[in-house]
Design a protein around this motif. Structure first.
Motif, mmCIF file in Angstrom:
data_model
loop_
_atom_site.group_PDB
_atom_site.id
_atom_site.type_symbol
_atom_site.label_atom_id
_atom_site.label_comp_id
_atom_site.label_asym_id
_atom_site.label_seq_id
_atom_site.Cartn_x
_atom_site.Cartn_y
_atom_site.Cartn_z
ATOM 1 N N ASP A 8 -31.821 2.038 -20.854
ATOM 2 C CA ASP A 8 -31.500 2.838 -22.026
ATOM 3 C C ASP A 8 -30.988 3.425 -19.858
ATOM 4 O O ASP A 8 -29.894 4.544 -20.423
ATOM 5 C CB ASP A 8 -32.349 3.434 -22.483
ATOM 6 C CG ASP A 8 -32.515 2.743 -23.314
ATOM 7 O OD1 ASP A 8 -31.298 1.953 -23.739
ATOM 8 O OD2 ASP A 8 -33.280 2.450 -24.062
ATOM 9 N N GLU A 9 -31.799 3.429 -19.103
ATOM 10 C CA GLU A 9 -31.908 5.069 -18.371
ATOM 11 C C GLU A 9 -30.577 4.209 -17.831
ATOM 12 O O GLU A 9 -29.451 4.512 -16.977
ATOM 13 C CB GLU A 9 -32.577 4.785 -17.213
ATOM 14 C CG GLU A 9 -33.876 5.662 -17.452
ATOM 15 C CD GLU A 9 -35.468 5.148 -16.850
ATOM 16 O OE1 GLU A 9 -36.248 6.400 -16.517
ATOM 17 O OE2 GLU A 9 -35.347 4.266 -16.599
ATOM 18 N N LYS A 12 -27.420 4.705 -18.794
ATOM 19 C CA LYS A 12 -26.588 6.170 -18.394
ATOM 20 C C LYS A 12 -25.603 6.298 -17.154
ATOM 21 O O LYS A 12 -25.098 7.341 -17.210
ATOM 22 C CB LYS A 12 -26.991 6.949 -18.780
ATOM 23 C CG LYS A 12 -28.576 6.926 -19.649
ATOM 24 C CD LYS A 12 -29.633 7.884 -19.781
ATOM 25 C CE LYS A 12 -30.517 8.046 -20.936
ATOM 26 N NZ LYS A 12 -31.379 9.245 -20.889
ATOM 27 N N ASP A 14 -22.650 6.228 -14.696
ATOM 28 C CA ASP A 14 -21.335 5.940 -15.353
ATOM 29 C C ASP A 14 -20.661 5.377 -14.025
ATOM 30 O O ASP A 14 -20.149 6.339 -13.687
ATOM 31 C CB ASP A 14 -20.421 6.744 -16.601
ATOM 32 C CG ASP A 14 -19.025 6.417 -16.781
ATOM 33 O OD1 ASP A 14 -18.819 5.040 -16.637
ATOM 34 O OD2 ASP A 14 -18.248 7.408 -17.251
#
Length: 112
Positions: A8-9, A12, A14
């Protein structure tokens, strides 16, 4: 030492492909650097970055080159420049070798 990120980290962050439209010396920077204007396509637009890549590249060599950058870090004031993205490269002492796709791709493509 390695710090493990969760999936999940990582998602993030981009990272996108962009084409350097202009490159110039940045004499106001504390360390030798260039100011880059990078085109990330119509959805993102053109972002500026301060890049300490003067050991291996001249401004003329950079224009037209595709690179990979992180576009969702907070903006950072560097002297008179508001840096809007972080250009990625492999660091060996003072030398930074830019990360780039092997072939030309559309500006703005996401790295995964």
């Amino acid at each position: 030492m390695t710090n493990n990120l969760s999936w999940d980290e990582f998602q993030k962050v981009d990272m996108r492909v962009g084409t350097i439209k202009s490159a110039r010396e940045f004499p106001e920077a504390r360390n030798p650097a260039y100011v880059l204007e990078i085109d990330f396509g119509s959805d993102i637009g053109t972002l500026k970055s301060s890049a300490q890549i003067t050991q291996l590249y001249t401004p003329a060599q950079l224009v037209g080159r595709q690179i990979v950058a992180v576009i969702n870090f907070p903006k950072k004031q560097i002297g008179p420049l508001m840096s809007e993205c972080l250009v990625l490269g492999a660091v060996n002492g003072n030398e930074v070798t830019l990360l780039s796709p092997d072939s030309t791709v559309a500006n703005g493509l996401k790295i995964s």
